[in-house]
Write a protein that holds these residues in place. Structure first.
Motif, PDB file in Angstrom:
ATOM      1  N   PRO A   1       0.796  -1.232   0.000  1.00  0.00           N
ATOM      2  CA  PRO A   1       0.000   0.000   0.000  1.00  0.00           C
ATOM      3  C   PRO A   1       0.827   1.280   0.000  1.00  0.00           C
ATOM      4  N   ALA A   2       2.068   1.232   0.470  1.00  0.00           N
ATOM      5  CA  ALA A   2       2.891   2.444   0.506  1.00  0.00           C
ATOM      6  C   ALA A   2       3.211   2.958  -0.893  1.00  0.00           C
ATOM      7  N   ARG A   3       2.994   2.136  -1.922  1.00  0.00           N
ATOM      8  CA  ARG A   3       3.283   2.558  -3.298  1.00  0.00           C
ATOM      9  C   ARG A   3       2.086   3.215  -3.971  1.00  0.00           C
ATOM     10  N   LEU A   4       1.048   3.535  -3.193  1.00  0.00           N
ATOM     11  CA  LEU A   4      -0.146   4.151  -3.776  1.00  0.00           C
ATOM     12  C   LEU A   4       0.152   5.468  -4.497  1.00  0.00           C
ATOM     13  N   PRO A   5       0.905   6.429  -3.925  1.00  0.00           N
ATOM     14  CA  PRO A   5       1.165   7.669  -4.665  1.00  0.00           C
ATOM     15  C   PRO A   5       1.855   7.431  -6.014  1.00  0.00           C
ATOM     16  N   GLN A   6       2.852   6.551  -6.026  1.00  0.00           N
ATOM     17  CA  GLN A   6       3.546   6.265  -7.292  1.00  0.00           C
ATOM     18  C   GLN A   6       2.603   5.598  -8.292  1.00  0.00           C
ATOM     19  N   ALA A   7       1.741   4.715  -7.796  1.00  0.00           N
ATOM     20  CA  ALA A   7       0.794   4.043  -8.683  1.00  0.00           C
ATOM     21  C   ALA A   7      -0.215   5.038  -9.252  1.00  0.00           C
ATOM     22  N   MET A   8      -0.662   6.001  -8.447  1.00  0.00           N
ATOM     23  CA  MET A   8      -1.583   7.032  -8.932  1.00  0.00           C
ATOM     24  C   MET A   8      -0.938   7.864 -10.029  1.00  0.00           C
ATOM     25  N   ALA A   9       0.320   8.240  -9.811  1.00  0.00           N
ATOM     26  CA  ALA A   9       1.026   9.033 -10.817  1.00  0.00           C
ATOM     27  C   ALA A   9       1.173   8.261 -12.124  1.00  0.00           C
ATOM     28  N   GLU A  10       1.442   6.962 -12.024  1.00  0.00           N
ATOM     29  CA  GLU A  10       1.603   6.144 -13.225  1.00  0.00           C
ATOM     30  C   GLU A  10       0.270   5.947 -13.938  1.00  0.00           C
ATOM     31  N   LEU A  11      -0.791   5.734 -13.176  1.00  0.00           N
ATOM     32  CA  LEU A  11      -2.101   5.495 -13.768  1.00  0.00           C
ATOM     33  C   LEU A  11      -2.626   6.712 -14.518  1.00  0.00           C
ATOM     34  N   LEU A  12      -2.452   7.894 -13.933  1.00  0.00           N
ATOM     35  CA  LEU A  12      -3.053   9.111 -14.473  1.00  0.00           C
ATOM     36  C   LEU A  12      -2.055  10.023 -15.174  1.00  0.00           C
ATOM     37  N   ARG A  13      -0.783   9.591 -15.257  1.00  0.00           N
ATOM     38  CA  ARG A  13       0.272  10.430 -15.857  1.00  0.00           C
ATOM     39  C   ARG A  13       0.332  11.783 -15.146  1.00  0.00           C
ATOM     40  N   ALA A  14       0.108  11.772 -13.824  1.00  0.00           N
ATOM     41  CA  ALA A  14       0.112  13.012 -13.046  1.00  0.00           C
ATOM     42  C   ALA A  14       1.548  13.457 -12.803  1.00  0.00           C
ATOM     43  N   THR A  15       1.769  14.748 -12.911  1.00  0.00           N
ATOM     44  CA  THR A  15       3.109  15.293 -12.684  1.00  0.00           C
ATOM     45  C   THR A  15       3.346  15.625 -11.208  1.00  0.00           C
TER      46      THR A  15
END
Length: 286
Positions: free
Chosen positions: A208-222
């Motif tokens: 679960p600690a990888r949630l921020p990185q996964a969100m960035a990868e999913l949405l191409r968020a900068t």
């Protein structure tokens, strides 16, 4: 001139190769028969009879096997090598100028009428673009595009390097596209969003600690950062490019993607990803 098909010689092409293989098998069968008979006769000779027949039969069988092997080597070995050497190499992908292609991610609102999407595809073709991916999402409000609309079409296209974003925008607007947005794309944008969402959900469930990185990868968020519910967001004029996803009652994730507003479909995927983290008892520490 007539385009009548040319007659095919019965001993050419695949038929000839099949005939050669059949002839070679028959020679081996005859040779095996000679060897078998010769060995049987030789056994009888060893038991008390004297006759040169066994030696002759065994010798003929061995000679036929050796001769057919040499013949097959000469007929199939060298031409195959020559064909491998003469096979032309495929040229690398290139545009009309011989240069590399650029990837663009293009989003536009298209009125859902027969033939309208075809006009947009025709505009891409006239520009020398190749459509690599297309995703269509329904829209019904100005939260996604300033004018609202019927359907939001997002393309990932391969375009000649000399084609500028301004030229793409002008051509697609003329073809009927509304609220056209053109941003650079990456190869990972070609990954199917549904499959990627499932893969990332499994990743955050395991860690679960990888949630921020996964969100960035999913949405191409900068930009992805932790926020507490109720915190005021800075007014930077890019509200449609900002999204807040609740992870649990005490923590939320702020995501930013300037230049490309988030869609309701992307918001639903982000919420599902956060639910996968909650299911894994995410602690919410920074």
């Amino acid at each position: 001139m007539s385009d009548a098909p040319k007659a095919t010689h019965p001993n050419s092409g695949p038929d000839r190769r099949h005939h050669a293989r059949s002839w070679w098998r028959e020679i081996l069968e005859v040779a095996a028969l000679f060897v078998a008979v010769g060995m049987a006769h030789l056994l009888a000779t060893l038991l008390g009879h004297t006759d040169p027949g066994p030696v002759v039969l065994v010798g003929l069988g061995g000679a036929l096997i050796a001769g057919s092997a040499v013949h097959r080597r000469l007929k199939t070995g060298r031409p195959a090598t020559a064909r491998r050497r003469s096979a032309p190499a495929l040229p690398p992908p290139a545009d009309d100028d011989g240069g590399a292609m650029s990837l663009w991610r293009i989003r536009m609102r298209v009125v859902e009428r027969p033939g309208r999407l075809g006009e947009v595809a025709g505009a891409f073709g006239r520009l020398g673009c190749n459509i690599l991916a297309l995703h269509i999402a329904p829209t019904a409000s100005t939260a996604i595009t300033p004018s609202g609309g019927d359907a939001l079409d997002e393309f990932v296209v391969e375009a000649p390097t000399h084609l500028t974003p301004g030229a793409l925008h002008a051509a697609l607007s003329e073809a009927g596209g509304l609220d056209v947005l053109v941003v650079s794309a990456q190869v990972k944008d070609l990954i199917d969003p549904g499959i990627q969402a499932l893969t990332l959900a499994q990743r955050v469930h395991d860690d679960p600690a990888r949630l921020p990185q996964a969100m960035a990868e999913l949405l191409r968020a900068t930009r992805v950062e932790w926020r507490r519910p109720g915190e005021t967001l800075a007014d930077d004029g890019e509200l449609t490019s900002t999204m807040v996803i609740s992870v649990h009652p005490g923590r939320a994730l702020l995501l930013k993607r300037p230049g490309l507003p988030f869609t309701p479909t992307e918001a639903a995927r982000a919420a599902a990803l956060a639910a996968a983290a909650r299911g894994a008892r995410y602690c919410g520490t920074t």
